[in-house]
Design a protein around this motif. Structure first.
Motif, short mmCIF file in Angstrom:
data_model
loop_
_atom_site.label_atom_id
_atom_site.label_comp_id
_atom_site.label_asym_id
_atom_site.label_seq_id
_atom_site.Cartn_x
_atom_site.Cartn_y
_atom_site.Cartn_z
N THR A 92 -6.61 -10.65 26.95
CA THR A 92 -7.69 -11.60 27.21
C THR A 92 -8.62 -11.70 26.00
O THR A 92 -9.04 -12.80 25.61
CB THR A 92 -8.48 -11.17 28.45
OG1 THR A 92 -7.70 -11.40 29.62
CG2 THR A 92 -9.78 -11.97 28.57
N LEU B 206 -13.09 -14.12 35.18
CA LEU B 206 -13.79 -13.68 33.97
C LEU B 206 -13.06 -14.10 32.71
O LEU B 206 -13.68 -14.45 31.70
CB LEU B 206 -13.96 -12.16 34.00
CG LEU B 206 -14.94 -11.62 35.06
CD1 LEU B 206 -14.91 -10.09 35.08
CD2 LEU B 206 -16.36 -12.10 34.77
N THR B 207 -11.72 -14.08 32.77
CA THR B 207 -10.93 -14.54 31.63
C THR B 207 -11.21 -16.02 31.35
O THR B 207 -11.47 -16.41 30.20
CB THR B 207 -9.43 -14.34 31.90
OG1 THR B 207 -9.15 -12.95 32.00
CG2 THR B 207 -8.59 -14.94 30.77
N THR C 20 -17.04 -18.82 25.20
CA THR C 20 -16.95 -18.39 23.81
C THR C 20 -16.59 -19.54 22.89
O THR C 20 -17.10 -19.64 21.77
CB THR C 20 -15.91 -17.25 23.67
OG1 THR C 20 -16.27 -16.17 24.53
CG2 THR C 20 -15.86 -16.74 22.23
N GLU D 169 -21.30 -7.57 22.29
CA GLU D 169 -20.90 -8.29 23.51
C GLU D 169 -19.42 -8.64 23.46
O GLU D 169 -18.70 -8.49 24.46
CB GLU D 169 -21.71 -9.57 23.64
CG GLU D 169 -21.36 -10.37 24.89
CD GLU D 169 -22.11 -11.69 24.96
OE1 GLU D 169 -22.14 -12.30 26.04
OE2 GLU D 169 -22.67 -12.11 23.93
N ARG D 170 -18.92 -9.06 22.29
CA ARG D 170 -17.51 -9.39 22.17
C ARG D 170 -16.64 -8.14 22.32
O ARG D 170 -15.59 -8.17 22.96
CB ARG D 170 -17.23 -10.03 20.80
CG ARG D 170 -17.97 -11.34 20.55
CD ARG D 170 -17.41 -12.49 21.37
NE ARG D 170 -18.19 -13.69 21.19
CZ ARG D 170 -17.96 -14.59 20.22
NH1 ARG D 170 -16.97 -14.40 19.37
NH2 ARG D 170 -18.71 -15.66 20.12
N LEU E 49 -16.35 -6.79 25.98
CA LEU E 49 -15.55 -7.57 26.94
C LEU E 49 -14.26 -6.86 27.36
O LEU E 49 -14.05 -6.67 28.57
CB LEU E 49 -15.23 -8.96 26.35
CG LEU E 49 -14.26 -9.80 27.19
CD1 LEU E 49 -14.84 -10.11 28.55
CD2 LEU E 49 -13.89 -11.08 26.44
N VAL F 231 -9.30 -15.19 24.09
CA VAL F 231 -10.67 -15.71 24.04
C VAL F 231 -11.09 -16.01 22.60
O VAL F 231 -11.58 -17.10 22.29
CB VAL F 231 -11.65 -14.70 24.69
CG1 VAL F 231 -13.10 -15.08 24.35
CG2 VAL F 231 -11.46 -14.67 26.19
N ASN F 232 -10.89 -15.05 21.71
CA ASN F 232 -11.38 -15.20 20.34
C ASN F 232 -10.48 -16.09 19.49
O ASN F 232 -10.99 -16.86 18.66
CB ASN F 232 -11.55 -13.82 19.71
CG ASN F 232 -12.72 -13.05 20.30
OD1 ASN F 232 -13.87 -13.30 19.97
ND2 ASN F 232 -12.42 -12.12 21.19
N ASN G 168 -14.86 -16.63 30.02
CA ASN G 168 -15.04 -16.19 28.64
C ASN G 168 -14.30 -17.11 27.65
O ASN G 168 -14.80 -17.36 26.55
CB ASN G 168 -14.57 -14.75 28.47
CG ASN G 168 -15.63 -13.74 28.89
OD1 ASN G 168 -16.55 -13.43 28.15
ND2 ASN G 168 -15.49 -13.23 30.13
#
Length: 229
Positions: free
Chosen positions: A119, A218-219, A226, A154-155, A158, A123-124, A222
């Motif tokens: 995840t 949550l996935t 993001t 914070e990143r 996660l 996300v990133n 984010n």
């Protein structure tokens, strides 16, 4: 009767100073992947314009997951439907082996960490794909540059929070079910035959379903948030 025991590797191998363990949880993961792969092939190889009952049920499942993804991430992120849908089905099946008296793979921290890292990467990498490296870097300065350390933390937090949340809830369910069996066993062996059904239904099925929804939600949140920062 299910008993909580330490995770003992089926096979261990030393490679370059690192120990690689093959556990029952990993084997179950492979079995689930195989089942899903074969099932997906068999169920979709003969689709028709006038759907059978099985095809209609599959289409209903698809539509339900699509509506869930779109309502959470927006239509502009509908391309994540295959990933989120696969994640939901796969994670749910990994949460359910407790119904068979088998320790769920997600009660193993190493397995939940692998989900969380996946995840984290999605996300990133999606944020970089949408905004470029410069835009991604500017997002870490949002809303102003002194927030950079906190945004980086914070990143990083996660995947830690995702893995610990899933692991903590699943291992707690395993422990509670085991305690119920031990308590009933101290009363009578016959007390273990029917009464635990309700316990399994709640902690193995309902809790497993809830944890799948929470992790998937949550996935999605984010991924969306993001990329927009």
């Amino acid at each position: 009767m299910f008993r909580l025991e330490p995770i003992i590797p089926i096979f261990s191998q030393q490679i370059g100073g690192f120990t690689f363990d093959l556990t029952a949880g990993i084997v179950i993961e492979w079995i689930v992947i195989l089942i899903l792969g074969i099932g997906a092939f068999l169920l979709t190889r003969n689709l028709k314009l006038r759907p059978s009952k099985t095809q209609a049920a599959l289409e209903k499942l698809y539509q339900t997951i699509r509506d869930f993804v779109v309502s959470t991430m927006g239509e502009e992120n509908e391309s994540f439907l295959p990933y989120i849908g696969t994640l939901m089905i796969y994670l749910l099946l990994l949460n359910l082996p407790g119904l068979l008296g088998i320790r769920p793979p997600t009660a193993d921290l190493s397995i939940t960490v692998s989900f969380a890292i996946t995840t984290f990467l999605v996300v990133n990498l999606n944020a970089i794909r949408k905004n470029g490296f410069i835009g991604f870097g500017k997002g870490l300065l949002h809303p102003f540059w002194p927030m950079l350390p906190l945004n980086i933390v914070e990143r990083i937090i996660l995947p830690v929070s995702l893995s610990l949340r899933l692991y903590g809830n699943m291992i707690a369910a395993v422990i509670l079910v085991d305690l119920v069996y031990k308590g009933l066993g101290s009363i009578s062996m016959f007390a273990q035959l029917g009464l635990p059904i309700i316990v399994h239904g709640y902690f193995d099925f309902f809790d497993g379903l809830i944890q799948m929804i929470v992790f998937s939600m949550l996935t999605m949140i984010n991924i969306k948030v993001t990329a927009e920062e």
